[in-house]
Design an enzyme around this catalytic site. Structure first.
Site, short mmCIF file in Angstrom:
data_model
loop_
_atom_site.label_atom_id
_atom_site.label_comp_id
_atom_site.label_asym_id
_atom_site.label_seq_id
_atom_site.Cartn_x
_atom_site.Cartn_y
_atom_site.Cartn_z
CD GLN A 279 -6.66 27.47 -11.68
OE1 GLN A 279 -5.90 27.55 -12.63
NE2 GLN A 279 -7.33 28.50 -11.24
CG ASP B 247 -2.22 25.06 -1.17
OD1 ASP B 247 -3.35 24.56 -0.97
OD2 ASP B 247 -2.08 26.25 -1.49
CG HIS C 245 -3.86 22.19 -12.00
ND1 HIS C 245 -3.73 23.57 -12.03
CD2 HIS C 245 -4.48 21.87 -13.17
CE1 HIS C 245 -4.27 24.04 -13.15
NE2 HIS C 245 -4.73 23.03 -13.85
CB CYS D 122 6.13 4.96 -9.43
SG CYS D 122 7.27 4.24 -10.64
#
Ligand code: NAD
Length: 281
Positions: free
Chosen positions: A114, A117, A134, A142
Site C-alpha cells: 500500500q 515510497d 496505491h 497529468c
C-alpha cells in the site's frame, strides 16, 4: 491521561514461533505491506500512534482528490509538503531487507504494497514482484492528458519557484501517481494483487492497520483461497481473528527473525554486520 496499553496476544513469544513455522513451511508467500514497514525509515504512517492523521485528523479530509483538483491552494501546499517529504532520502529498513531476502530464497510470490515510497525496490526487490496497489510517489501524471514524468523533475520546478507546476504537454494539473480518496484503483494492478493473494500459501501482512479497502480485503480473500495468514503489526487489526499468528512487536526487530526461518539464516538480521545486505544482492 495515560494512553491505553496495546493489547498483546496472549503469549507473544509463541506467536513469533508460530509465525516462523508458517513462513518456514511456505512454498509461496505474498507479503501485504503497509505504512508501518517504513516508519523506522523516518516516513510516518497515517493511523499509528504517531501517524499524520492521528495527530491532525483534518489532514485526512484534504487527502480527497476533489480538494486537490478544485483548489490551487491545496495543490500549492501539497507540492510544498512533497518538497520536504522524507520519502526522497529514506533508506530501506531491516524489514524491507528481510522481505527482499524472501525473494532471494525463492519463496516470494509477490509483495502487494500500500506504500508509495518505493522502498521495497530500493531494498533490492525485483520491481516485477512488487504490486504498488496505491501507486508511486516517484512518478507524476497529468490529470488531463495522462503524460507522465518523474517526480524529481517536477520537484526541481517547484524548487525553482513554480508553486503548482502544470503539465508541460497540455497545461493540465499534475499529481503524483498515487491513489487519493475518491480515486479508483488501477484495474490491472488490482487484478495482479487479487491473483497474488489467491495464489500464495502464506499471506504475511506487515505494518498495516488493514482498514483501507480494497487492499485490506485481500486478507480474507487469501484465506478464502486456502492461504494461512500471519499478521505483524503494532496494533490490533480487524482481521486478527483470521490469522494463524498475530505478532504485535516492532516490525524491524521481529520480521528478520520470522523470515530467517525461511531463508535459512538462523540469526536473522541480528547476525549481520552493519551495512551488510542479505540474500545475495
Ligand atoms: P496505517 O497508517 O493505516 O497503519 C499503519 C500501522 O502500522 C498502524 O497500525 C501502526 O500501529 C503500525 N506500525 C507503525 N510502525 C510500526 C512499527 N515500527 N512496528 C509495528 N507496527 C507499526 O497504514 P496502512 O494500513 O498502510 O494504510 C495507510 C495508507 O496510507 C495506505 O494507503 C498507504 O498507501 C498510505 N501511506 C503510505 C506511506 C508510505 O508509502 N510509506 C506512509 C503513510 C501512508
Amino acid at each position: 491521561m495515560d494512553q491505553a496499553p496495546v493489547p498483546l496476544p496472549s503469549d507473544s513469544s509463541s506467536e513469533v514461533e508460530r509465525a516462523r513455522q508458517e513462513v518456514a513451511r511456505a512454498r509461496s508467500i505474498t507479503v501485504l505491506s503497509g505504512a508501518g514497514i517504513s516508519t523506522s525509515t523516518g516516513i510516518p504512517d497515517f493511523r499509528g500512534p504517531n501517524g499524520v492523521w492521528t495527530r491532525d485528523p483534518e489532514a485526512e479530509k484534504m487527502a480527497h482528490i476533489r480538494y486537490y483538483l478544485d483548489d490551487p491552494a491545496v495543490r500549492r501546499r501539497s507540492w510544498a509538503n512533497r518538497l520536504s517529504s522524507p520519502i526522497w532520502s529514506a533508506t530501506p529498513s531491516a524489514a524491507h531487507v528481510a522481505v527482499a531476502d524472501l525473494a532471494a530464497a525463492g519463496q516470494l510470490r509477490a509483495v502487494i504494497t500500500q506504500n508509495i515510497d518505493g522502498l521495497h525496490q530500493k531494498a533490492g526487490l525485483d520491481p516485477a514482484l512488487v504490486v504498488e496497489i496505491h501507486g508511486s510517489a516517484h512518478t507524476v501524471v497529468c490529470w488531463s492528458c495522462g503524460a507522465s514524468t518523474s517526480t524529481e523533475q517536477a520537484l526541481a520546478r517547484v524548487r525553482a519557484g513554480e508553486e503548482d507546476p502544470a503539465c508541460r504537454v497540455c497545461g493540465g494539473i499534475l499529481k503524483t501517481a498515487t491513489i487519493s480518496f475518491g480515486q479508483n484503483l488501477d484495474v490491472g494492478v488490482l487484478e495482479r494483487a487479487t491473483r497474488a493473494a489467491a495464489e500464495c500459501d502464506v499471506m504475511l501482512a506487515v505494518g498495516s492497520s488493514l482498514t483501507v479497502h480494497p487492499a485490506a480485503a485481500l486478507v480474507p480473500w487469501a484465506v478464502k483461497n486456502g492461504a494461512t495468514v500471519v499478521i505483524v503489526n503494532g496494533e490490533p487489526t480487524p482481521y486478527d481473528h483470521l490469522a494463524a499468528a498475530v505478532v504485535r512487536q516492532s516490525i524491524d526487530e521481529v520480521l528478520p527473525r520470522i523470515v530467517a526461518a525461511a531463508t535459512g539464516d538462523a540469526m536473522g538480521d541480528a547476525g549481520r554486520a552493519p551495512g551488510e545486505g542479505g540474500g545475495g544482492r
